[in-house]
Write an enzyme that holds these catalytic residues in place. Sequence first.
Site, PDB file in Angstrom:
ATOM      1  N   ARG A 249      -3.516  -9.435   5.685  1.00 13.14           N
ATOM      2  CA  ARG A 249      -4.040  -9.620   4.316  1.00 13.14           C
ATOM      3  C   ARG A 249      -2.941  -9.196   3.352  1.00 13.14           C
ATOM      4  NH1 ARG A 249      -6.350  -6.544   0.386  1.00 13.14           N
ATOM      5  NH2 ARG A 249      -8.141  -7.414  -0.717  1.00 13.14           N
TER       6      ARG A 249
ATOM      7  N   LYS B 260       0.818  -1.213   0.000  1.00 17.95           N
ATOM      8  CA  LYS B 260       0.000   0.000   0.000  1.00 17.95           C
ATOM      9  C   LYS B 260       0.850   1.260   0.000  1.00 17.95           C
ATOM     10  CE  LYS B 260      -4.364  -1.675   1.668  1.00 17.95           C
ATOM     11  NZ  LYS B 260      -5.336  -1.711   2.751  1.00 17.95           N
TER      12      LYS B 260
HETATM   13  N1  HH2 Z   1      -7.447  -3.429   1.367  1.00 17.50           N
HETATM   14  C1  HH2 Z   1      -7.828  -3.546   0.080  1.00 17.50           C
HETATM   15  C2  HH2 Z   1      -9.001  -4.232  -0.252  1.00 17.50           C
HETATM   16  N2  HH2 Z   1      -9.744  -4.832   0.702  1.00 17.50           N
HETATM   17  N3  HH2 Z   1     -10.110  -5.366   2.961  1.00 17.50           N
HETATM   18  C3  HH2 Z   1      -9.740  -5.288   4.235  1.00 17.50           C
HETATM   19  N4  HH2 Z   1     -10.455  -5.885   5.196  1.00 17.50           N
HETATM   20  N5  HH2 Z   1      -8.607  -4.600   4.634  1.00 17.50           N
HETATM   21  C4  HH2 Z   1      -7.821  -3.962   3.716  1.00 17.50           C
HETATM   22  O1  HH2 Z   1      -6.832  -3.311   4.126  1.00 17.50           O
HETATM   23  C5  HH2 Z   1      -8.192  -4.028   2.343  1.00 17.50           C
HETATM   24  C6  HH2 Z   1      -9.364  -4.756   1.999  1.00 17.50           C
HETATM   25  C7  HH2 Z   1      -6.984  -2.942  -1.000  1.00 17.50           C
HETATM   26  O2  HH2 Z   1      -6.083  -3.917  -1.525  1.00 17.50           O
HETATM   27  P1  HH2 Z   1      -6.329  -4.642  -2.920  1.00 17.50           P
HETATM   28  O3  HH2 Z   1      -7.532  -5.514  -2.830  1.00 17.50           O
HETATM   29  O4  HH2 Z   1      -5.091  -5.336  -3.361  1.00 17.50           O
HETATM   30  O5  HH2 Z   1      -6.547  -3.452  -3.911  1.00 17.50           O
HETATM   31  P2  HH2 Z   1      -7.792  -3.010  -4.801  1.00 17.50           P
HETATM   32  O6  HH2 Z   1      -8.862  -2.513  -3.867  1.00 17.50           O
HETATM   33  O7  HH2 Z   1      -7.241  -1.909  -5.684  1.00 17.50           O
HETATM   34  O8  HH2 Z   1      -8.256  -4.202  -5.581  1.00 17.50           O
END
Ligand code: HH2
Length: 300
Positions: free
Chosen positions: A263, A229
């Site tokens: 995660r 992030k």
């Molecule tokens: N971060 C992301 C998405 N979902 N859920 C929880 N519970 N906590 C988090 O920190 C979190 C989450 C963002 O990461 P990513 O899914 O890789 O990115 P994107 O939203 O661009 O798909």
Amino acid sequence: MRLQCGRFELALERPLVMGVLNLTPDSFYEASRHQQADAAVARAHELVAEGADLLDIGAESTRPGAQPVTDDEEWRRLAPVLEALRGLPVPLSVDTRRASIMRRALDLGADMINDVSGFADPQAIAAVADRPAALCVMHMAGDPRTMQNDPSYFDVVAEVGAWLGGRVAALAGAGVARERLVLDPGIGFGKRLAHNLALLRALPELADVAGRALAPAARLPVLVGLSRKSLVGELTGRPPDARLAGSLAAAIAAVARGAAIVRVHDVAATRDALAVWSALGPASGLAATSAPAHSETTSA
Ligand code: HH2
């Protein structure tokens, strides 16, 4: 602490690693994007082989500035993958903000619902209340399109803790057992670097503040998502594809402060880092400073 998680009951005796599976064209970390169901299913098997304790499957990016997708599009991306993964030996979490997707995912066998809007929608609470799934209750200030515009808090730990407590109370009021709940401070979701760092430093306090919403009060497990992030980018000056080392340090720091689940995009590397750190045990090391490692001795 234990977590009731659909078909599974997770003993939270060691830190668990949740592998991220994105079924999106626009997630912030390019290598995590899977637009073909076959490729996504293959990646899920890889994540499990690398040691993922759970999988988190998301079909809508929530990166800052991301445009929402329709319910139909989210389900079109999700359904074939979820169906194909039902036989895996780990819990399947679905990352969604939509009540209709929650319902359908639970019908297809999802073990956990991860809602980055913290079940703020009453329809979402109704969709999950009487199912055995675990629920990840995350804090987000605003929505992905605008959340990073000007995040500001008076006391970020107290405010996020109180907000999470409110969501926990709403879920408990709808009959959700505490053994199904996980809290998440929502790193990067409507927060500046200083807010993210303050939340990470205060994870136990945050869990306490939120857990006071239950009667009797309880400390709920905490999940943290830091992987690749912008917090890591801001501290290292590196783009998402070069943030592995920083992400591993962040995962260890989160676990050292009590996170029960991390995660991550890089499961094998995180498992290795945690295995080595766990074997050494917590210790009082030197505090990290920005002072140079070497100082020049000046000769008189
Ligand atoms: N971060 C992301 C998405 N979902 N859920 C929880 N519970 N906590 C988090 O920190 C979190 C989450 C963002 O990461 P990513 O899914 O890789 O990115 P994107 O939203 O661009 O798909």
